[in-house]
Write an enzyme that holds these catalytic residues in place. Structure first.
Site, PDB file in Angstrom:
ATOM      1  N   ILE A 260      35.186   8.385 -16.203  1.00 28.71           N
ATOM      2  CA  ILE A 260      34.661   7.429 -15.214  1.00 28.71           C
ATOM      3  C   ILE A 260      33.497   6.594 -15.750  1.00 28.71           C
ATOM      4  O   ILE A 260      33.071   5.629 -15.122  1.00 28.71           O
ATOM      5  CB  ILE A 260      34.283   8.109 -13.885  1.00 28.71           C
ATOM      6  CG1 ILE A 260      33.230   9.161 -14.130  1.00 28.71           C
ATOM      7  CG2 ILE A 260      35.466   8.685 -13.152  1.00 28.71           C
ATOM      8  CD1 ILE A 260      32.302   9.215 -12.983  1.00 28.71           C
TER       9      ILE A 260
ATOM     10  N   HIS B 105      24.357  20.659   6.642  1.00 27.36           N
ATOM     11  CA  HIS B 105      25.034  21.475   7.656  1.00 27.36           C
ATOM     12  C   HIS B 105      24.077  22.073   8.699  1.00 27.36           C
ATOM     13  O   HIS B 105      24.317  21.969   9.903  1.00 27.36           O
ATOM     14  CB  HIS B 105      25.813  22.616   7.006  1.00 27.36           C
ATOM     15  CG  HIS B 105      26.721  22.191   5.889  1.00 27.36           C
ATOM     16  ND1 HIS B 105      27.471  21.048   5.935  1.00 27.36           N
ATOM     17  CD2 HIS B 105      27.015  22.769   4.685  1.00 27.36           C
ATOM     18  CE1 HIS B 105      28.188  20.939   4.818  1.00 27.36           C
ATOM     19  NE2 HIS B 105      27.915  21.962   4.043  1.00 27.36           N
TER      20      HIS B 105
HETATM   21  N1  NDP Z   1      32.646  23.783  -3.074  1.00 26.28           N
HETATM   22  C1  NDP Z   1      32.566  23.672  -1.763  1.00 26.28           C
HETATM   23  O1  NDP Z   1      32.973  24.562  -0.996  1.00 26.28           O
HETATM   24  C2  NDP Z   1      31.967  22.457  -1.164  1.00 26.28           C
HETATM   25  C3  NDP Z   1      31.424  21.452  -1.945  1.00 26.28           C
HETATM   26  N2  NDP Z   1      30.919  20.326  -1.369  1.00 26.28           N
HETATM   27  C4  NDP Z   1      30.371  19.232  -2.164  1.00 26.28           C
HETATM   28  O2  NDP Z   1      31.338  18.739  -3.065  1.00 26.28           O
HETATM   29  C5  NDP Z   1      30.726  18.188  -4.231  1.00 26.28           C
HETATM   30  C6  NDP Z   1      31.395  18.776  -5.455  1.00 26.28           C
HETATM   31  O3  NDP Z   1      31.126  20.150  -5.418  1.00 26.28           O
HETATM   32  P1  NDP Z   1      32.054  21.278  -6.055  1.00 26.28           P
HETATM   33  O4  NDP Z   1      33.467  20.894  -6.132  1.00 26.28           O
HETATM   34  O5  NDP Z   1      31.716  22.495  -5.328  1.00 26.28           O
HETATM   35  O6  NDP Z   1      31.413  21.344  -7.506  1.00 26.28           O
HETATM   36  P2  NDP Z   1      32.118  21.620  -8.904  1.00 26.28           P
HETATM   37  O7  NDP Z   1      31.020  21.688  -9.891  1.00 26.28           O
HETATM   38  O8  NDP Z   1      33.074  22.739  -8.801  1.00 26.28           O
HETATM   39  O9  NDP Z   1      32.969  20.316  -9.129  1.00 26.28           O
HETATM   40  C7  NDP Z   1      32.404  19.097  -9.433  1.00 26.28           C
HETATM   41  C8  NDP Z   1      33.501  18.157  -9.859  1.00 26.28           C
HETATM   42  O10 NDP Z   1      32.880  16.963 -10.290  1.00 26.28           O
HETATM   43  C9  NDP Z   1      33.344  16.641 -11.593  1.00 26.28           C
HETATM   44  N3  NDP Z   1      32.268  16.043 -12.356  1.00 26.28           N
HETATM   45  C10 NDP Z   1      31.017  16.499 -12.499  1.00 26.28           C
HETATM   46  N4  NDP Z   1      30.324  15.673 -13.301  1.00 26.28           N
HETATM   47  C11 NDP Z   1      31.172  14.689 -13.678  1.00 26.28           C
HETATM   48  C12 NDP Z   1      31.052  13.544 -14.511  1.00 26.28           C
HETATM   49  N5  NDP Z   1      29.909  13.233 -15.102  1.00 26.28           N
HETATM   50  N6  NDP Z   1      32.134  12.762 -14.678  1.00 26.28           N
HETATM   51  C13 NDP Z   1      33.293  13.062 -14.068  1.00 26.28           C
HETATM   52  N7  NDP Z   1      33.473  14.129 -13.257  1.00 26.28           N
HETATM   53  C14 NDP Z   1      32.414  14.937 -13.069  1.00 26.28           C
HETATM   54  C15 NDP Z   1      33.770  17.950 -12.210  1.00 26.28           C
HETATM   55  O11 NDP Z   1      34.720  17.679 -13.191  1.00 26.28           O
HETATM   56  P3  NDP Z   1      35.243  18.816 -14.188  1.00 26.28           P
HETATM   57  O12 NDP Z   1      36.174  19.658 -13.389  1.00 26.28           O
HETATM   58  O13 NDP Z   1      35.923  18.055 -15.248  1.00 26.28           O
HETATM   59  O14 NDP Z   1      34.008  19.540 -14.651  1.00 26.28           O
HETATM   60  C16 NDP Z   1      34.323  18.691 -11.011  1.00 26.28           C
HETATM   61  O15 NDP Z   1      35.661  18.361 -10.807  1.00 26.28           O
HETATM   62  C17 NDP Z   1      29.247  18.554  -4.122  1.00 26.28           C
HETATM   63  O16 NDP Z   1      28.560  17.422  -3.689  1.00 26.28           O
HETATM   64  C18 NDP Z   1      29.208  19.657  -3.042  1.00 26.28           C
HETATM   65  O17 NDP Z   1      28.019  19.631  -2.298  1.00 26.28           O
HETATM   66  C19 NDP Z   1      30.946  20.168  -0.003  1.00 26.28           C
HETATM   67  C20 NDP Z   1      31.470  21.116   0.808  1.00 26.28           C
HETATM   68  C21 NDP Z   1      32.011  22.345   0.312  1.00 26.28           C
HETATM   69  O1  LIG Z   2      28.847  22.324   1.520  1.00 25.00           O
HETATM   70  C1  LIG Z   2      28.951  23.452   1.101  1.00 25.00           C
HETATM   71  O2  LIG Z   2      29.513  24.366   1.897  1.00 25.00           O
HETATM   72  C2  LIG Z   2      30.019  25.585   1.375  1.00 25.00           C
HETATM   73  C3  LIG Z   2      30.171  26.523   2.564  1.00 25.00           C
HETATM   74  O3  LIG Z   2      31.105  25.988   3.475  1.00 25.00           O
HETATM   75  P1  LIG Z   2      31.871  26.930   4.511  1.00 25.00           P
HETATM   76  O4  LIG Z   2      32.675  26.009   5.327  1.00 25.00           O
HETATM   77  O5  LIG Z   2      32.736  27.843   3.681  1.00 25.00           O
HETATM   78  O6  LIG Z   2      30.843  27.661   5.266  1.00 25.00           O
HETATM   79  C4  LIG Z   2      29.092  26.151   0.322  1.00 25.00           C
HETATM   80  O7  LIG Z   2      29.665  27.297  -0.265  1.00 25.00           O
HETATM   81  C5  LIG Z   2      28.852  25.111  -0.748  1.00 25.00           C
HETATM   82  O8  LIG Z   2      27.904  25.603  -1.675  1.00 25.00           O
HETATM   83  C6  LIG Z   2      28.292  23.847  -0.138  1.00 25.00           C
HETATM   84  O9  LIG Z   2      28.244  22.817  -1.117  1.00 25.00           O
END
Ligand code: NDP
Ligand SMILES: O=C1O[C@H](COP(=O)(O)O)[C@@H](O)[C@H](O)[C@H]1O
Length: 471
Positions: free
Chosen positions: A92, A238
């Site tokens: 990206i 949240h």
């Molecule tokens: N996990 C959850 O349950 C929840 C997460 N969120 C939100 O979602 C967002 C992502 O979190 P989450 O999925 O948990 O985190 P992860 O670290 O698991 O995933 C992040 C994603 O972003 C990609 N990424 C990170 N840096 C770059 C970059 N420089 N260029 C391109 N791609 C990049 C990663 O790619 P790669 O796989 O290649 O490393 C990965 O796919 C956060 O803002 C979090 O707050 C919200 C609600 C729930």
């Molecule tokens: O936004 C996020 O939420 C999850 C928790 O979500 P829930 O629906 O399973 O309660 C949290 O684990 C994560 O760190 C955060 O980014």
């Protein structure tokens, strides 16, 4: 349920290999497919950094789906969904690579829903890339994950950048707690029952506890989580959203505009935590190793990719006050942490006790009435009341009992939809009522920034707790 059947749309998911995609988005898409809420002609373009064949990606996603859901996957449904998944790797940071996405979109007039499931520091590059391939036209909607930025200032910078490419009405600021069934039910519970309407204030309520406890740790997300911490990850969005819904006044009309107006008033009335109150009103902690479900689990500093000197909090407890006539003097406790014994999100309202204990002779200590709203995993509403135990000689033996309304049992549902299912449908249908307003995000950051700044200035103690702690 047939929704939006005659319109064409495609999904783009940035962060297609991330935890959010695997844990929440994919199961949501599977259930939408199962409930016949998706079209047959849409593509779900999954964008990641690593080079994977589509076949390998689909295999990986199948494994992760099985891992993250607790029901049996219907292979026919999965096949139908997986045919729509198209994985591509895109750097990206290189705008020209977005051409790969363009090639997969066969109809540019379609509605395109682009999900930014990535940390917000890369939102700008995604916006630039999308605009480079003209994917910011009026039919494009973007869903942006929280937390955006790590402070009010960085939120404004990132948001201004997004606004260069997308109009406000195209942006869906998601907070998935707003799509949880019990969170939606809070409006109904509060505003349609006179029982609660008239006692929802400091004359009758002693304190309110909002507890969001997680069993999972950071699940390989060190790079994301360590820069953010539990306060920005969970409270800024949240927990503050839950607080506003619990504390807001009834809107004049039940619509998005009026609900947001009332929520904003609450955020504006939140008492700022200052240098004098920071210590007695906040606690932060970090998990060390421990045992969960009879298994040893590592401490935060032993997680994959960890920096052993990290001071990032994985637990936070904040006592907040709302300075208005309705809530003056009522503490709102915001508690959230990772690697606790159980996953549980609940709101507990402690009512005041009657001024006189008429039954002192029989019960020394009159417990507070409590309203317990279990948001997840077992949706229910409980009310604790004091009752007489029936007996023949009319002895007054008093006992606290629990009136329980179990959501799944009462409505005979085996499965209550997940918030992401509900919110994805809201975006497909272009409805914003369950999304957050920019102003709400700004006010939440303002309040959180203060806490984080005073933690630094005061060098606030970081308590260590064992994984598996029971609260
Ligand atoms: N996990 C959850 O349950 C929840 C997460 N969120 C939100 O979602 C967002 C992502 O979190 P989450 O999925 O948990 O985190 P992860 O670290 O698991 O995933 C992040 C994603 O972003 C990609 N990424 C990170 N840096 C770059 C970059 N420089 N260029 C391109 N791609 C990049 C990663 O790619 P790669 O796989 O290649 O490393 C990965 O796919 C956060 O803002 C979090 O707050 C919200 C609600 C729930
Ligand atoms: O936004 C996020 O939420 C999850 C928790 O979500 P829930 O629906 O399973 O309660 C949290 O684990 C994560 O760190 C955060 O980014």
């Amino acid at each position: 349920m047939k929704i939006f059947k005659n319109k064409f749309y495609d999904f783009l998911i940035f962060g297609a290999n991330g935890d959010l995609t695997k844990r929440k988005l994919l199961p949501a898409l599977y259930n939408l497919e199962k409930n016949n809420c998706l079209n047959n002609n849409e593509n779900i373009i999954c964008i990641g950094r690593i080079n994977l064949s589509n076949k390998k990606y689909i295999n990986n996603m199948y494994k992760s789906l099985i891992n993250f859901v607790d029901y049996k996957i219907d292979i026919k449904i999965w096949k139908k969904l997986s045919k729509k998944l198209l994985f591509i790797n895109v750097n990206i940071n290189n705008i020209k690579e977005f051409i790969k996405i363009k090639k997969l979109i066969n109809n540019y007039d379609k509605i395109i829903i682009s999900y930014f499931a990535v940390p917000s520091n890369i939102f700008e590059n995604i916006c630039k890339g999308l605009s480079y391939i003209n994917l910011n036209h009026k039919n494009v909607r973007i869903i942006v994950e929280k937390p955006i930025g790590n402070s009010l200032n960085t939120f404004k910078i990132i948001n201004n950048k997004i606004n260069k490419f997308f109009k406000e009405k195209q942006i869906f600021y998601i907070d998935h707690y707003l799509g949880k069934e019990m969170v939606l039910n809070l409006f109904i519970l509060r505003f349609s029952n006179i029982l609660f309407l008239n006692i929802w204030n400091n004359n009758f309520i002693e304190s309110i506890h909002i507890n969001v406890y997680e069993k999972i740790g950071i699940e390989g997300r060190w790079n994301y989580f360590d820069k953010i911490g539990q306060t920005r990850d969970m409270v800024q969005n949240h927990l503050l959203q839950l607080l506003t819904i619990i504390a807001m006044k009834p809107p004049n009309i039940f619509n998005s505009k009026n609900i947001k107006k009332e929520k904003i008033k609450i955020l504006k009335s939140l008492r700022k935590i200052n240098i004098y109150s920071i210590k007695k009103n906040t606690i932060k902690g970090q998990y060390i190793n421990g045992i969960i479900e009879n298994k040893k689990v590592p401490g935060y500093l032993e997680e994959l990719d960890s920096n052993v000197n990290s001071k990032t909090e994985t637990f936070v407890s904040i006592r907040a006050y709302i300075d208005n006539f309705q809530w003056m003097g009522v503490p709102f406790y915001l508690n959230t942490g990772k690697r606790l014994i159980n996953k549980k999100s609940e709101i507990i309202i402690y009512f005041k006790k009657p001024a006189v204990n008429l039954f002192k002779k029989y019960i020394n200590y009159l417990p507070n009435n409590k309203l317990i709203i279990n948001l997840q995993p077992k949706e229910s509403i409980n009310i604790n009341i004091i009752n007489k135990i029936p007996n023949l000689n009319h002895k007054l033996i008093l006992k606290e009992i629990n009136l329980k309304f179990d959501y799944k049992k009462i409505f005979n549902y085996k499965y209550i939809y997940d918030s992401y299912e509900c919110l994805l449908l809201e975006v497909i249908n272009n409805r914003k009522y369950l999304f957050v307003d920019k102003k709400e995000i700004e006010l939440s950051w303002l309040w959180i920034d203060n806490i984080i700044n005073f933690w630094k200035i005061n060098n606030q103690k970081l308590y260590k707790y064992h994984s598996g702690l029971s609260l």
